[in-house]
Design a protein around this motif. Structure first.
Motif, mmCIF file in Angstrom:
data_model
loop_
_atom_site.group_PDB
_atom_site.id
_atom_site.type_symbol
_atom_site.label_atom_id
_atom_site.label_comp_id
_atom_site.label_asym_id
_atom_site.label_seq_id
_atom_site.Cartn_x
_atom_site.Cartn_y
_atom_site.Cartn_z
ATOM 1 N N ASN A 77 0.715 -1.247 -0.022
ATOM 2 C CA ASN A 77 0.185 -0.089 -0.088
ATOM 3 C C ASN A 77 0.905 1.110 0.060
ATOM 4 O OD1 ASN A 77 -1.679 2.188 0.842
ATOM 5 N ND2 ASN A 77 -3.278 0.855 1.824
ATOM 6 N N LYS A 78 1.271 1.836 -1.165
ATOM 7 C CA LYS A 78 1.932 2.915 -1.465
ATOM 8 C C LYS A 78 1.619 3.978 -0.628
ATOM 9 C CE LYS A 78 5.394 3.799 -3.524
ATOM 10 N NZ LYS A 78 6.421 4.239 -4.411
ATOM 11 N N THR A 79 0.379 4.484 -0.650
ATOM 12 C CA THR A 79 -0.385 5.383 -0.086
ATOM 13 C C THR A 79 -0.044 5.577 1.430
ATOM 14 O OG1 THR A 79 -2.081 5.642 -1.547
ATOM 15 C CG2 THR A 79 -2.698 6.795 0.251
ATOM 16 N N ALA A 80 -0.185 4.302 2.078
ATOM 17 C CA ALA A 80 -0.097 4.224 3.635
ATOM 18 C C ALA A 80 1.636 3.992 4.002
ATOM 19 C CB ALA A 80 -1.081 3.218 4.054
ATOM 20 N N LYS A 81 2.370 3.421 3.116
ATOM 21 C CA LYS A 81 3.759 3.410 3.060
ATOM 22 C C LYS A 81 3.842 2.061 4.020
ATOM 23 C CE LYS A 81 5.110 7.858 3.786
ATOM 24 N NZ LYS A 81 5.953 8.889 3.878
ATOM 25 N N HIS A 82 2.984 1.017 3.571
ATOM 26 C CA HIS A 82 3.045 -0.275 4.435
ATOM 27 C C HIS A 82 3.038 -1.450 3.631
ATOM 28 C CE1 HIS A 82 -0.965 -1.417 4.909
ATOM 29 N NE2 HIS A 82 -1.056 -0.251 5.175
ATOM 30 N N PHE A 83 3.797 -2.508 3.670
ATOM 31 C CA PHE A 83 3.743 -3.740 3.065
ATOM 32 C C PHE A 83 3.803 -4.826 3.940
ATOM 33 C CE2 PHE A 83 8.396 -4.539 2.821
ATOM 34 C CZ PHE A 83 8.816 -3.346 3.424
ATOM 35 N N SER A 84 3.057 -5.943 3.383
ATOM 36 C CA SER A 84 2.826 -7.135 4.445
ATOM 37 C C SER A 84 3.102 -8.302 3.752
ATOM 38 C CB SER A 84 1.497 -7.298 4.823
ATOM 39 O OG SER A 84 1.063 -5.921 5.651
ATOM 40 N N LEU A 85 4.044 -9.305 4.432
ATOM 41 C CA LEU A 85 3.896 -10.824 4.008
ATOM 42 C C LEU A 85 3.048 -11.643 4.608
ATOM 43 C CD1 LEU A 85 6.031 -12.693 2.502
ATOM 44 C CD2 LEU A 85 6.952 -13.196 5.039
ATOM 45 N N HIS A 86 2.423 -12.442 3.768
ATOM 46 C CA HIS A 86 1.378 -13.397 4.029
ATOM 47 C C HIS A 86 1.651 -14.933 3.904
ATOM 48 C CE1 HIS A 86 -1.567 -10.214 4.397
ATOM 49 N NE2 HIS A 86 -0.863 -9.769 3.502
ATOM 50 N N ILE A 87 1.950 -15.681 4.690
ATOM 51 C CA ILE A 87 2.339 -17.093 4.654
ATOM 52 C C ILE A 87 1.098 -18.038 4.878
ATOM 53 C CG2 ILE A 87 3.829 -19.142 5.098
ATOM 54 C CD1 ILE A 87 5.602 -16.809 6.116
ATOM 55 N N THR A 88 0.458 -18.709 3.748
ATOM 56 C CA THR A 88 -0.682 -19.603 4.277
ATOM 57 C C THR A 88 -0.317 -20.751 4.525
ATOM 58 O OG1 THR A 88 -1.161 -20.078 1.899
ATOM 59 C CG2 THR A 88 -2.231 -18.204 2.959
ATOM 60 N N GLU A 89 -1.080 -21.802 5.189
ATOM 61 C CA GLU A 89 -0.851 -23.217 5.150
ATOM 62 C C GLU A 89 0.574 -23.394 5.892
ATOM 63 O OE1 GLU A 89 -3.424 -23.849 1.482
ATOM 64 O OE2 GLU A 89 -1.961 -25.501 1.689
ATOM 65 N N THR A 90 0.883 -22.860 7.092
ATOM 66 C CA THR A 90 2.382 -22.760 7.445
ATOM 67 C C THR A 90 2.626 -24.311 7.840
ATOM 68 O OG1 THR A 90 1.194 -22.345 9.715
ATOM 69 C CG2 THR A 90 2.224 -20.326 8.420
ATOM 70 N N GLN A 91 4.002 -24.336 7.524
ATOM 71 C CA GLN A 91 4.546 -25.692 7.982
ATOM 72 C C GLN A 91 6.023 -25.650 8.858
ATOM 73 O OE1 GLN A 91 5.654 -27.012 3.753
ATOM 74 N NE2 GLN A 91 3.511 -27.080 3.203
ATOM 75 N N PRO A 92 6.206 -26.532 9.518
ATOM 76 C CA PRO A 92 7.317 -26.327 10.612
ATOM 77 C C PRO A 92 8.686 -25.665 9.939
ATOM 78 C CG PRO A 92 6.062 -28.244 10.892
ATOM 79 C CD PRO A 92 5.586 -28.026 9.909
ATOM 80 N N GLU A 93 9.020 -26.094 8.592
ATOM 81 C CA GLU A 93 9.979 -25.481 7.961
ATOM 82 C C GLU A 93 9.920 -24.223 7.411
ATOM 83 O OE1 GLU A 93 8.390 -28.305 7.216
ATOM 84 O OE2 GLU A 93 8.044 -28.523 4.757
ATOM 85 N N ASP A 94 8.818 -23.637 7.944
ATOM 86 C CA ASP A 94 8.851 -21.888 7.405
ATOM 87 C C ASP A 94 9.416 -21.441 8.771
ATOM 88 O OD1 ASP A 94 5.145 -22.539 6.185
ATOM 89 O OD2 ASP A 94 7.103 -22.440 5.203
ATOM 90 N N SER A 95 9.445 -21.972 9.900
ATOM 91 C CA SER A 95 10.174 -21.573 11.022
ATOM 92 C C SER A 95 11.587 -20.617 10.716
ATOM 93 C CB SER A 95 10.313 -22.459 12.178
ATOM 94 O OG SER A 95 9.001 -22.972 12.545
#
Lengths: 114, 113
Positions: free
Chosen positions: B67-85
């Motif tokens: 969101n350039k207007t608000a100057k923020h960005f986000s990372l979304h991870i779905t169906e997390t797995q232990p190897e995402d740690s």
């Protein structure tokens, strides 16, 4: 080698001694960065080289820190009169582009100042 | 200069849940926003990036929104797995001409089986 190479991987030194850390970037990469990562902390920007241009030294924490890049390739980060607060992992990264592209990091040099 | 703030500093989820990490930046001229993953004792590696002309980018289970207007960005991870740690770092480009990356302070993600 295919990746960014750093040496030494580990360095233990006494307070007040000088240390040199070396980075060999990926061949052909024009951009080279040094970052510092203290235990459990983020990546603190130190210095950035792009081709033959003057480096961006805005992140160097004091005049005890300096870096050079010879022939547009290998870089050396020098820390003079080391202090205990200099203890950290020093990460080098290189990039193909003039900044806004993927950084390829080395394994880092872990510096411990006793 | 550019300032990048990242939240939360730690995030614990159960396997299969979603995880969201948020970053804000200060330099309105920033135009490149990568995310790096650093597993314990290893080097940071790029997992996804987004440029300012795009609002969202997805790669399998991970996505980034901007969101350039608000100057923020986000990372979304779905169906997390232990190897995402791992520790995840956001970054934003800054500077004119030659751009450098300024990193956030990192988020330690723990995915429990």
């Amino acid at each position: 080698g295919a990746g960014v190479s750093q040496s030494p991987s580990n360095k233990v030194t006494e307070k007040g001694k000088d240390v040199e850390l070396r980075c060999d970037p990926i061949s052909g990469h024009t951009a080279l960065y040094w970052y510092r990562q203290s235990l459990g902390q983020g990546l603190e920007f130190l210095i950035y080289f792009q081709g033959n241009s003057a480096p961006d030294k805005s992140g160097l924490p004091s005049d005890r820190f300096s870096a050079e890049r010879t022939g547009g390739s290998v870089s050396t980060l020098t820390i003079q009169r080391t202090q205990q607060e200099d203890s950290a992992v020093y990460l080098c990264a290189s990039s193909l582009d003039r900044g806004a592209g993927e950084l390829f990091f080395g394994e880092g040099s872990r510096l411990t100042v006793l | 200069g550019e300032n990048v703030e990242q939240h939360p500093s730690t995030l614990s989820v159960q396997e299969g849940d979603s995880a969201v990490i948020k970053c804000t930046y200060s330099d309105s001229a920033s135009n490149y926003f990568p995310w790096y993953k650093q597993e314990l004792g290893k080097r940071p590696q790029l997992i996804i990036d987004i440029r300012s002309n795009v609002g969202e980018k997805k790669d399998q289970r991970i996505a980034v929104t901007l969101n350039k207007t608000a100057k923020h960005f986000s990372l979304h991870i779905t169906e997390t797995q232990p190897e995402d740690s791992a520790v995840y770092f956001c970054a934003a480009s800054t500077g004119t001409g030659f751009q450098k990356l300024v990193f956030g302070t990192g988020t330690r993600l723990l995915v429990s089986p």
